[in-house]
Design a protein around this motif. Structure first.
Motif, PDB file in Angstrom:
ATOM      1  N   PHE A  83      21.145  27.172  55.279  1.00  0.00           N
ATOM      2  CA  PHE A  83      19.802  27.744  55.157  1.00  0.00           C
ATOM      3  C   PHE A  83      19.840  29.268  55.161  1.00  0.00           C
ATOM      4  N   GLY A  84      20.781  29.871  55.883  1.00  0.00           N
ATOM      5  CA  GLY A  84      20.967  31.324  55.818  1.00  0.00           C
ATOM      6  C   GLY A  84      21.395  31.750  54.431  1.00  0.00           C
ATOM      7  N   HIS A  85      22.314  30.988  53.846  1.00  0.00           N
ATOM      8  CA  HIS A  85      22.797  31.251  52.489  1.00  0.00           C
ATOM      9  C   HIS A  85      21.643  31.175  51.478  1.00  0.00           C
ATOM     10  N   LEU A  86      20.851  30.112  51.570  1.00  0.00           N
ATOM     11  CA  LEU A  86      19.720  29.955  50.653  1.00  0.00           C
ATOM     12  C   LEU A  86      18.673  31.040  50.861  1.00  0.00           C
ATOM     13  N   PHE A  87      18.410  31.404  52.105  1.00  0.00           N
ATOM     14  CA  PHE A  87      17.422  32.440  52.414  1.00  0.00           C
ATOM     15  C   PHE A  87      17.824  33.769  51.791  1.00  0.00           C
ATOM     16  N   VAL A  88      19.081  34.167  51.992  1.00  0.00           N
ATOM     17  CA  VAL A  88      19.542  35.461  51.476  1.00  0.00           C
ATOM     18  C   VAL A  88      19.639  35.443  49.953  1.00  0.00           C
ATOM     19  N   ASN A  89      20.187  34.377  49.401  1.00  0.00           N
ATOM     20  CA  ASN A  89      20.430  34.349  47.950  1.00  0.00           C
ATOM     21  C   ASN A  89      19.166  34.104  47.142  1.00  0.00           C
ATOM     22  N   LEU A  90      18.259  33.310  47.642  1.00  0.00           N
ATOM     23  CA  LEU A  90      17.100  32.930  46.828  1.00  0.00           C
ATOM     24  C   LEU A  90      15.809  33.611  47.256  1.00  0.00           C
ATOM     25  N   TRP A  91      15.560  33.713  48.544  1.00  0.00           N
ATOM     26  CA  TRP A  91      14.274  34.218  48.988  1.00  0.00           C
ATOM     27  C   TRP A  91      14.249  35.740  49.064  1.00  0.00           C
ATOM     28  N   PHE A 111      26.105  39.801  41.334  1.00  0.00           N
ATOM     29  CA  PHE A 111      25.536  39.475  42.648  1.00  0.00           C
ATOM     30  C   PHE A 111      26.619  38.943  43.575  1.00  0.00           C
ATOM     31  N   VAL A 112      27.417  37.998  43.083  1.00  0.00           N
ATOM     32  CA  VAL A 112      28.487  37.416  43.897  1.00  0.00           C
ATOM     33  C   VAL A 112      29.539  38.474  44.219  1.00  0.00           C
ATOM     34  N   ALA A 113      29.886  39.305  43.232  1.00  0.00           N
ATOM     35  CA  ALA A 113      30.875  40.357  43.452  1.00  0.00           C
ATOM     36  C   ALA A 113      30.397  41.339  44.517  1.00  0.00           C
ATOM     37  N   GLY A 114      29.136  41.705  44.447  1.00  0.00           N
ATOM     38  CA  GLY A 114      28.585  42.615  45.448  1.00  0.00           C
ATOM     39  C   GLY A 114      28.544  41.987  46.830  1.00  0.00           C
ATOM     40  N   LYS A 115      28.222  40.719  46.867  1.00  0.00           N
ATOM     41  CA  LYS A 115      28.161  40.015  48.150  1.00  0.00           C
ATOM     42  C   LYS A 115      29.552  39.882  48.760  1.00  0.00           C
ATOM     43  N   ALA A 161      32.007  41.738  48.403  1.00  0.00           N
ATOM     44  CA  ALA A 161      32.603  43.017  48.774  1.00  0.00           C
ATOM     45  C   ALA A 161      32.517  43.224  50.281  1.00  0.00           C
ATOM     46  N   SER A 162      31.632  42.494  50.931  1.00  0.00           N
ATOM     47  CA  SER A 162      31.459  42.579  52.384  1.00  0.00           C
ATOM     48  C   SER A 162      32.265  41.482  53.081  1.00  0.00           C
ATOM     49  N   PRO A 163      33.100  41.849  54.055  1.00  0.00           N
ATOM     50  CA  PRO A 163      33.845  40.831  54.810  1.00  0.00           C
ATOM     51  C   PRO A 163      32.926  39.832  55.527  1.00  0.00           C
ATOM     52  N   PHE A 164      31.729  40.279  55.917  1.00  0.00           N
ATOM     53  CA  PHE A 164      30.779  39.381  56.578  1.00  0.00           C
ATOM     54  C   PHE A 164      30.449  38.181  55.687  1.00  0.00           C
ATOM     55  N   TRP A 165      30.125  38.464  54.409  1.00  0.00           N
ATOM     56  CA  TRP A 165      29.746  37.375  53.504  1.00  0.00           C
ATOM     57  C   TRP A 165      30.955  36.545  53.081  1.00  0.00           C
ATOM     58  N   GLN A 166      32.130  37.156  53.049  1.00  0.00           N
ATOM     59  CA  GLN A 166      33.334  36.382  52.783  1.00  0.00           C
ATOM     60  C   GLN A 166      33.547  35.345  53.889  1.00  0.00           C
ATOM     61  N   VAL A 167      33.422  35.784  55.132  1.00  0.00           N
ATOM     62  CA  VAL A 167      33.608  34.868  56.268  1.00  0.00           C
ATOM     63  C   VAL A 167      32.494  33.818  56.285  1.00  0.00           C
ATOM     64  N   TRP A 168      31.262  34.228  56.004  1.00  0.00           N
ATOM     65  CA  TRP A 168      30.126  33.293  55.973  1.00  0.00           C
ATOM     66  C   TRP A 168      30.388  32.174  54.962  1.00  0.00           C
ATOM     67  N   ASP A 169      30.743  32.568  53.729  1.00  0.00           N
ATOM     68  CA  ASP A 169      30.984  31.574  52.682  1.00  0.00           C
ATOM     69  C   ASP A 169      32.235  30.745  52.973  1.00  0.00           C
ATOM     70  N   LEU A 170      33.235  31.362  53.582  1.00  0.00           N
ATOM     71  CA  LEU A 170      34.441  30.626  53.948  1.00  0.00           C
ATOM     72  C   LEU A 170      34.133  29.580  55.021  1.00  0.00           C
ATOM     73  N   LEU A 171      33.312  29.941  56.009  1.00  0.00           N
ATOM     74  CA  LEU A 171      32.911  28.963  57.029  1.00  0.00           C
ATOM     75  C   LEU A 171      32.149  27.802  56.405  1.00  0.00           C
ATOM     76  N   THR A 195      40.823  36.627  47.296  1.00  0.00           N
ATOM     77  CA  THR A 195      41.511  37.368  46.228  1.00  0.00           C
ATOM     78  C   THR A 195      40.578  37.765  45.102  1.00  0.00           C
ATOM     79  N   PHE A 196      39.283  37.499  45.255  1.00  0.00           N
ATOM     80  CA  PHE A 196      38.309  37.804  44.212  1.00  0.00           C
ATOM     81  C   PHE A 196      38.243  39.309  43.987  1.00  0.00           C
ATOM     82  N   ASP A 197      38.466  39.734  42.763  1.00  0.00           N
ATOM     83  CA  ASP A 197      38.368  41.142  42.395  1.00  0.00           C
ATOM     84  C   ASP A 197      37.558  41.240  41.111  1.00  0.00           C
ATOM     85  N   PRO A 198      36.311  41.729  41.196  1.00  0.00           N
ATOM     86  CA  PRO A 198      35.470  41.787  40.011  1.00  0.00           C
ATOM     87  C   PRO A 198      35.896  42.876  39.030  1.00  0.00           C
TER      88      PRO A 198
END
Length: 152
Positions: free
Chosen positions: A46-54, A66-70, A72-82, A133-136
């Protein structure tokens, strides 16, 4: 005259083992993991949907940049990895339970669980590699093929 046997039902508040099994109760740990990971997944999704859509522009605003910018932050990398790890392990554990319940033979159960574990591990490894390893903006790439965030 026939002898009557009595069945004693143990007190439900006491722990007892029906199988005589010793050691760690892996099924209880699996049950507990499903509850904890389920709650965490609800928060993460729900956090993911809130930030990405709302907060953003909705679905039309989600693109490569959008994904590349997101990411770029270690916070969002860890969030999506979790989300990836918990979702795959949670789902894999659920499918493992279904295999245990419905696969008839021990060989079939072994094959199905082996395929399941292979698929879960492979997807976790590949997904983790993609996130980290994502590099835009790869060095030496044709500038006409790069997203607008790479200009400069």
């Amino acid at each position: 005259m026939t002898a009557q046997s009595t069945t004693q039902i143990p007190d439900p508040s006491t722990r007892y083992r029906r199988t005589g099994q010793r050691g760690i109760n892996t099924e209880m740990l699996s049950w507990l993991f499903m509850r904890v990971s389920g709650v965490l997944l609800v928060i993460l999704v729900f956090g993911h949907l809130f930030v990405n859509l709302w907060l953003g522009e909705g679905v039309k605003g989600i693109d490569f940049a959008f994904v590349a910018g997101k990411w770029a932050s270690p916070f969002w990398q860890v969030w999506d990895l979790l989300m990836l790890w918990l979702g795959l392990i949670h789902g894999g554990n659920g499918v493992r339970t279904i295999i245990n319940d419905y696969a008839r033979g021990s060989t079939m159960r072994l094959v199905l669980k082996g395929l399941l574990y292979f698929a879960v591990v492979l997807t976790i490894v590949l997904g983790t590699l993609v996130v980290f390893t994502f590099d835009p903006c790869p060095v030496g790439a044709d500038p006409s093929l790069l997203p607008s965030i790479c200009e400069g």
